[in-house]
Design a protein around this motif. Structure first.
Motif, mmCIF file in Angstrom:
data_model
loop_
_atom_site.group_PDB
_atom_site.id
_atom_site.type_symbol
_atom_site.label_atom_id
_atom_site.label_comp_id
_atom_site.label_asym_id
_atom_site.label_seq_id
_atom_site.Cartn_x
_atom_site.Cartn_y
_atom_site.Cartn_z
ATOM 1 N N ALA A 1 1.891 6.949 -6.588
ATOM 2 C CA ALA A 1 0.862 7.935 -6.924
ATOM 3 C C ALA A 1 1.342 9.352 -6.619
ATOM 4 O O ALA A 1 1.118 10.281 -7.412
ATOM 5 C CB ALA A 1 -0.417 7.633 -6.154
ATOM 6 N N ILE A 2 2.025 9.531 -5.497
ATOM 7 C CA ILE A 2 2.532 10.859 -5.141
ATOM 8 C C ILE A 2 3.607 11.301 -6.119
ATOM 9 O O ILE A 2 3.624 12.453 -6.588
ATOM 10 C CB ILE A 2 3.063 10.858 -3.689
ATOM 11 N N VAL B 1 2.268 1.816 -3.418
ATOM 12 C CA VAL B 1 1.274 2.368 -4.343
ATOM 13 C C VAL B 1 1.080 3.852 -4.071
ATOM 14 O O VAL B 1 1.036 4.662 -5.013
ATOM 15 C CB VAL B 1 -0.061 1.595 -4.225
ATOM 16 N N TYR B 2 0.982 4.226 -2.789
ATOM 17 C CA TYR B 2 0.821 5.644 -2.467
ATOM 18 C C TYR B 2 2.047 6.447 -2.891
ATOM 19 O O TYR B 2 1.938 7.565 -3.384
ATOM 20 C CB TYR B 2 0.561 5.842 -0.972
ATOM 21 N N LEU B 3 3.226 5.886 -2.694
ATOM 22 C CA LEU B 3 4.455 6.570 -3.085
ATOM 23 C C LEU B 3 4.504 6.773 -4.597
ATOM 24 O O LEU B 3 4.855 7.858 -5.076
ATOM 25 C CB LEU B 3 5.674 5.768 -2.608
ATOM 26 N N SER C 1 1.973 12.281 -9.400
ATOM 27 C CA SER C 1 1.279 13.566 -9.333
ATOM 28 C C SER C 1 2.274 14.724 -9.294
ATOM 29 O O SER C 1 2.046 15.765 -9.912
ATOM 30 C CB SER C 1 0.344 13.612 -8.135
ATOM 31 N N ALA D 1 0.830 -1.203 0.000
ATOM 32 C CA ALA D 1 0.000 0.000 0.000
ATOM 33 C C ALA D 1 0.867 1.256 0.000
ATOM 34 O O ALA D 1 0.593 2.208 -0.741
ATOM 35 C CB ALA D 1 -0.926 -0.008 1.207
ATOM 36 N N THR D 2 1.913 1.265 0.824
ATOM 37 C CA THR D 2 2.776 2.451 0.840
ATOM 38 C C THR D 2 3.504 2.604 -0.488
ATOM 39 O O THR D 2 3.730 3.727 -0.938
ATOM 40 C CB THR D 2 3.793 2.381 1.991
#
Length: 103
Positions: free
Chosen positions: A31-32, A27-29, A35, A24-25
């Motif tokens: 995505a960040i 994937v968030y990393l 962006s 999960a981290t």
């Protein structure tokens, strides 16, 4: 209790929760980072992006209306007639004054 980080079968720690957290981290990393990359690209290429979203003008030279053309023609004719009348009046005034000075 095998799914909550306790002993799984007595062999060691169960890392499924930790692996899920890591995934999960990650994937968030990603995505960040994506962006932020898009933000930097958007700042550098603002004009290109705005060109995509702007709507081009539908018809830059609209066809003139027939009645507008007709009114312009009539106005031009009236002005021409006024000009001719003024010119005729001036000529009449000059000929009168010339006749007065000759007599």
């Amino acid at each position: 209790m095998a799914g909550y980080g306790a002993m799984a079968g007595g062999a060691g720690m169960d890392y499924t929760v930790h692996e899920a957290w890591n995934d999960a981290t990650n994937v968030y990393l990603i995505a960040i980072l994506l962006s932020l990359g898009l933000l930097v690209y958007a700042r550098r290429n603002k004009r290109k992006i705005m060109r995509i979203f702007t709507v081009p003008p539908t018809d830059p030279t609209p066809e003139p209306n027939f009645y507008d053309n007709l009114q312009k023609v009539r106005l031009r004719q009236q002005l021409d007639m006024y000009y001719i009348a003024r010119k005729y009046e001036q000529q009449q005034g000059q000929s009168d004054s010339v006749q007065l000075t000759v007599e």
